[in-house]
Design a protein around this motif. Structure first.
Motif, short mmCIF file in Angstrom:
data_model
loop_
_atom_site.label_atom_id
_atom_site.label_comp_id
_atom_site.label_asym_id
_atom_site.label_seq_id
_atom_site.Cartn_x
_atom_site.Cartn_y
_atom_site.Cartn_z
N MET A 164 13.80 -8.08 7.73
CA MET A 164 14.46 -9.36 7.98
C MET A 164 15.59 -9.22 8.99
N GLY A 165 16.37 -8.14 8.87
CA GLY A 165 17.42 -7.91 9.85
C GLY A 165 16.88 -7.49 11.20
N ALA A 166 15.89 -6.58 11.19
CA ALA A 166 15.34 -6.06 12.44
C ALA A 166 14.66 -7.15 13.26
N LEU A 167 14.03 -8.12 12.60
CA LEU A 167 13.30 -9.16 13.32
C LEU A 167 14.21 -10.07 14.13
N ARG A 168 15.48 -10.08 13.83
CA ARG A 168 16.41 -10.84 14.67
C ARG A 168 16.77 -10.07 15.93
N PHE A 169 16.30 -8.84 16.02
CA PHE A 169 16.36 -8.03 17.25
C PHE A 169 14.93 -7.72 17.66
N GLY A 170 14.09 -8.74 17.56
CA GLY A 170 12.66 -8.55 17.66
C GLY A 170 12.14 -8.18 19.03
N HIS A 171 12.99 -8.18 20.05
CA HIS A 171 12.57 -7.75 21.39
C HIS A 171 12.55 -6.24 21.51
N LEU A 172 13.02 -5.53 20.46
CA LEU A 172 13.02 -4.07 20.48
C LEU A 172 11.78 -3.53 19.78
N PRO A 173 11.19 -2.44 20.27
CA PRO A 173 10.11 -1.79 19.53
C PRO A 173 10.69 -1.02 18.34
N MET A 174 10.00 -1.09 17.22
CA MET A 174 10.48 -0.43 16.01
C MET A 174 9.29 0.03 15.16
N LEU A 175 9.53 1.05 14.37
CA LEU A 175 8.58 1.51 13.37
C LEU A 175 9.30 1.71 12.05
N LEU A 176 8.60 1.46 10.95
CA LEU A 176 9.07 1.85 9.63
C LEU A 176 8.62 3.29 9.37
N VAL A 177 9.49 4.07 8.78
CA VAL A 177 9.19 5.48 8.51
C VAL A 177 9.25 5.73 7.01
N PRO A 178 8.10 5.93 6.34
CA PRO A 178 8.10 6.19 4.90
C PRO A 178 8.43 7.64 4.58
N GLY A 179 8.65 7.92 3.30
CA GLY A 179 8.93 9.29 2.86
C GLY A 179 7.87 9.85 1.94
N GLY A 180 7.03 8.97 1.37
CA GLY A 180 5.93 9.42 0.53
C GLY A 180 6.24 9.45 -0.95
N PRO A 181 5.20 9.41 -1.79
CA PRO A 181 5.37 9.41 -3.24
C PRO A 181 5.59 10.80 -3.81
N MET A 182 6.32 10.86 -4.90
CA MET A 182 6.47 12.14 -5.60
C MET A 182 5.11 12.59 -6.14
N PRO A 183 4.90 13.88 -6.30
CA PRO A 183 3.67 14.34 -6.96
C PRO A 183 3.57 13.75 -8.36
N SER A 184 2.36 13.64 -8.86
CA SER A 184 2.14 13.03 -10.17
C SER A 184 2.78 13.84 -11.28
N GLY A 185 3.43 13.15 -12.18
CA GLY A 185 3.98 13.77 -13.38
C GLY A 185 3.26 13.24 -14.59
N LEU A 186 4.00 12.88 -15.64
CA LEU A 186 3.38 12.27 -16.81
C LEU A 186 2.64 11.01 -16.39
N PRO A 187 1.38 10.84 -16.75
CA PRO A 187 0.64 9.66 -16.33
C PRO A 187 1.34 8.37 -16.76
N ASN A 188 1.24 7.35 -15.89
CA ASN A 188 1.92 6.09 -16.14
C ASN A 188 1.48 5.45 -17.46
N LYS A 189 0.19 5.57 -17.78
CA LYS A 189 -0.30 4.97 -19.02
C LYS A 189 0.33 5.65 -20.23
N ALA A 190 0.50 6.96 -20.17
CA ALA A 190 1.13 7.69 -21.26
C ALA A 190 2.60 7.31 -21.38
N LYS A 191 3.26 7.14 -20.24
CA LYS A 191 4.66 6.70 -20.23
C LYS A 191 4.78 5.34 -20.90
N ALA A 192 3.89 4.40 -20.55
CA ALA A 192 3.93 3.06 -21.12
C ALA A 192 3.71 3.08 -22.62
#
Length: 610
Positions: A164-192
Motif C-alpha cells: 500500500m505504501g510502495a504503490l504510491r511510489f508506483g513509478h519505481l520498479p520493486m520486488l517483494l523478497v520472502p524469507g521462507g517457512p521454517m522446517p516442519s515441527g510438530l504437525p499442525n493437526k497435532a498442535k490443534a
C-alpha cells in the motif's frame, strides 16, 4: 485455454468500476515519473547527507551510473518469519555491486506478531499496523534517492502495508523478497488437538506450551496456510517475487540464490534500461484478480477479504466482496493445506507448490497470463520450480502432483468452488470460509448467545453455559470499535463444542485468524455494531440472547429469525466504553476514520480519498 468466462466477466467488472480511479492513479505515476525528485535533481548538500552513511559505495553513488536500490525492511527477531532478514541488507549491498548498482536500507517498518498478541490488548493495534507500515514505507521512499526498491516482509499486515505504501511510489520498479517457512515441527493437526484438550481442561499449561514450542520452533514463517503464507502465494500469482521464491526454507543455498536473483532483477527494471517495469503498472486489475483467484484456489486466509481491497485501492482499483463471491463460484479448490487439510506449507511445496498451482491455473484459464510481472519475463515463468544445478539457479517443470491429498488438477479438484461465500440478510453482509467446514455444517440454525468480547465467550465456555446448539455472537469488534482484532482464541473452545455434537457457529463484526477452520464463522459483519458517522450502527447490535439465528452458507444468507416489525422497533445495544492502555488510545484516530470492512477497513485510504 481461453480465459474462464466468470474470471473474464469479473475482470471486466473490476476494470469498468475502476476506470476513473485507475486513470487518476496512472496519471499520478506519469507525473511522478516525469517530475521525480531523483538524485540528478537533488542539491549537493542533500546528496552528501544521503551518502554520508556509506563508505565503499560512495564513489559509485557519486558517479550516479547505476541504480541505487532502497531496501525497506520489516526485520525484527521477535517474529520468527522476519528474524531471517538480519543479514539481508549487507548481503544485498554486495549483490547490487555485482551488477553495477548500489543498495541502502531506506527504512524499517514495524512488524508485530499476531501469534504473540492473539487474545490480548495488543491485538487491537494489529489491523491498523497495516496503515502504519504503509506510512513508514512511504517515509522510507520519500528521500528521492532510489531508482528501485526491495521490500522485505512476509507476515499478516506487513506485506499488504508494504504494498500500500510502495504503490504510491508506483513509478519505481520493486520486488517483494520472502524469507521462507521454517522446517516442519510438530504437525499442525497435532498442535490443534492439544489446544482443544487444553480448552477442555484435559491438558496442562506445560503440555500446551511444549506443544506450541514444538510447532513454532525456529526461524522462518509459521508453516500453516494462514495470512502470512497466503501473502506469499498472492505475490507469486501477481508476479512480484522471483518465481517460486515463497516456500523455500531459510538458511539454504537455494534461498540465498533466490534473494541474490531478486537484487539483480530489480536492477534490470529501471527506466534507464530496456525493460522498465514499475510496480504501479505491474499491480493492475488483472493482477488483483489473479490474487483473488489464487486465494480461492488454495483456500487462503479470510483476512485477505480486507487486505486485497485495500491493496487494490492504493493502485486505484476497486474490487469488492461480490467480485470474490462470483470468482469463488468458478474457481476450483486445488490445494489442501492446514487448516484446510493435514499438510503444512513444506508438504505443499514438496508436492509441487506454487509452480504446480500456477501452471495448472494458467492451463485451465483461471489466471491472467498476460500480466506485467516484475520477477520474471512473464507469469508462465512461474510455472516452474527453482533448483540449483552446479550452483546455478535454473527452473524446472514441477511434474505431476507429488501428493493428491495436497494438490490436484483443476479438472479433479477437492471442491468445484473456492469455498469463500458472501452472506447477506437482516443482520448485514458477512463472509464465510467453508473450505475446511464439513458440508453438513454449512447451515446452522440455533439460539444466539451474545457477547461484547471474546473473554466473555471463554468464561461462558469454562462455566459450561455454551454446552448446547448455539450461535455465538461477538459484536463491537469492528474496525471503528476496537481495531477489529482477530478472535482466534475462540477456535479451540468452539471446536470442542462442535466435537461434542452440538450445532455451533460464530457471528461477529470482528476477524478470525487465517488459521480459522472447521467451525462455520460469519465474520467481518458489516455494518459493524458501533455507530458510524451517521449515528447508525449495524443490525448485529439488535441481536438478543435467545434469538434464533440462521447461518446458511448454501443459500448465502445470514438472518435473525425475528418478526420484522419487532426487529425494526428494537433499540441497538449500548457500546462498551472504549478501552485504553497498551497504546490503544494512540490509535483512536485510526478507529475514528476507518471505513467498512468490505472496502479494506483503512483509515489512511479513507482520509486520503482513495
Amino acid at each position: 485455454m481461453p480465459l474462464n468466462a466468470t474470471v473474464s466477466a469479473v475482470t471486466d467488472r473490476v476494470i469498468e468500476r475502476s476506470r476513473e480511479s485507475r486513470g487518476r492513479y496512472l496519471d499520478l505515476l506519469t507525473r511522478e515519473r516525469d517530475q521525480w525528485i531523483g538524485r540528478p535533481m537533488l542539491g549537493c548538500a542533500n546528496l552528501a547527507h544521503a551518502y554520508a552513511g556509506t563508505e565503499e559505495d560512495r564513489p559509485a553513488m557519486k558517479a550516479g551510473g547505476g541504480m541505487n536500490i532502497g531496501v525497506v525492511t520489516a526485520y525484527n527477531d521477535m517474529l520468527s518469519a522476519h528474524a531471517v532478514y538480519y543479514r539481508y541488507p549487507e548481503q544485498m549491498k554486495i549483490w547490487a555491486r555485482e551488477v553495477g548498482a548500489t543498495a541502502q536500507v531506506a527504512g524499517g517498518v514495524p512488524a508485530m506478531c499476531d501469534g504473540v498478541t492473539q487474545g490480548y490488548a495488543g491485538m487491537e493495534l494489529s489491523l491498523f499496523s497495516r496503515d502504519t507500515i504503509a506510512l513508514a514505507t512511504a517515509i522510507a521512499l520519500s528521500h528521492g534517492t532510489f531508482e528501485g526498491a526491495l521490500l522485505l516482509g512476509i507476515c499478516d499486515k506487513i506485506v499488504p502495508g508494504l504494498l500500500m505504501g510502495a504503490l504510491r511510489f508506483g513509478h519505481l520498479p520493486m520486488l517483494l523478497v520472502p524469507g521462507g517457512p521454517m522446517p516442519s515441527g510438530l504437525p499442525n493437526k497435532a498442535k490443534a488437538a492439544v489446544r482443544e484438550r487444553y480448552a477442555s481442561g484435559e491438558a496442562s499449561r506445560e503440555e500446551l506450551l511444549d506443544s506450541e514450542i514444538a510447532a513454532y520452533h525456529t526461524q522462518g514463517t509459521c508453516t500453516f496456510f494462514g495470512t502470512a503464507n497466503t501473502n506469499q502465494m498472492m505475490m507469486e500469482v501477481m508476479g512480484l517475487h522471483i518465481p517460486n521464491a515463497a516456500f523455500v526454507n531459510p538458511g539454504t543455498k537455494l534461498r540465498q540464490a533466490l534473494t541474490r536473483a531478486a537484487v539483480h532483477r530489480v536492477a534490470e527494471l529501471g527506466w534507464r534500461g530496456n525493460d522498465y517495469r514499475p510496480i504501479g503498472h505491474c499491480v493492475n486489475e488483472r493482477a488483483i484478480v489473479n490474487a483473488a483467484v489464487g486465494l480461492l484456489a488454495t483456500g487462503g486466509s479470510t483476512n485477505h477479504l480486507l487486505h486485497l481491497p485495500a491493496i487494490a485501492r492504493a493502485a486505484g482499483i476497486v474490487i469488492d466482496w461480490e467480485d470474490l463471491d462470483r470468482l469463488s463460484s468458478a474457481v476450483p479448490l486445488i490445494a489442501r493445506v492446514y487448516p484446510n487439510g493435514a499438510a503444512d506449507v513444506n508438504g505443499f511445496e514438496a508436492a509441487g507448490g506454487m509452480a504446480f498451482v500456477i501452471r495448472e491455473l494458467l492451463a485451465s484459464g483461471h489466471l491472467h497470463g498476460d500480466i506485467l510481472t516484475a520477477g520474471s519475463n512473464s507469469l508462465a515463468d512461474a510455472a516452474a520450480k527453482p533448483v540449483l544445478e552446479n550452483d546455478a539457479l535454473v527452473w524446472r517443470d514441477p511434474g505431476p502432483s507429488g501428493d493428491n491429498t495436497i494438490l490436484r488438477m483443476p479438472a479433479d479438484p477437492f471442491a468445484p468452488d473456492g469455498g469463500m461465500r458472501i452472506l447477506a440478510g437482516n443482520i448485514g453482509r458477512a463472509c464465510i470460509k467453508v473450505s475446511a467446514v464439513e458440508r453438513d455444517r454449512w447451515i446452522v440454525e440455533a439460539p444466539a448467545r451474545v457477547f461484547a468480547d471474546q473473554a466473555e465467550v471463554l468464561a461462558a465456555f469454562q462455566n459450561g453455559e455454551l454446552d448446547r446448539d448455539v450461535v455465538v455472537v461477538v459484536r463491537f469488534q469492528g474496525p471503528r470499535a476496537n481495531g477489529m482484532p482477530e478472535l482466534h482464541k475462540l477456535t479451540p473452545p468452539l471446536g470442542v463444542l462442535q466435537n461434542k455434537g452440538y450445532r455451533v457457529a460464530l457471528v461477529t463484526d470482528g476477524r478470525m485468524s487465517g488459521a480459522s477452520g472447521k467451525v462455520p464463522a460469519a465474520i467481518h459483519v458489516s455494518p459493524e455494531a458501533l455507530p458510524g458517522p451517521d449515528g447508525v450502527g449495524g443490525a448485529i447490535g439488535l441481536i438478543r440472547d435467545g434469538d434464533l439465528i440462521r447461518v446458511d452458507a448454501v443459500a448465502g444468507t445470514l438472518d435473525a429469525l425475528v418478526d420484522a416489525q419487532e426487529w425494526a422497533a428494537r433499540t441497538p445495544a449500548e457500546a462498551p466504553p472504549a478501552a485504553s492502555g497498551f497504546g490503544r488510545e494512540l490509535f483512536s484516530m485510526f478507529r475514528g476514520l476507518s471505513d467498512e470492512a468490505e472496502r479494506g477497513a483503512s483509515a489512511m485510504l479513507a482520509a486520503a480519498g482513495l
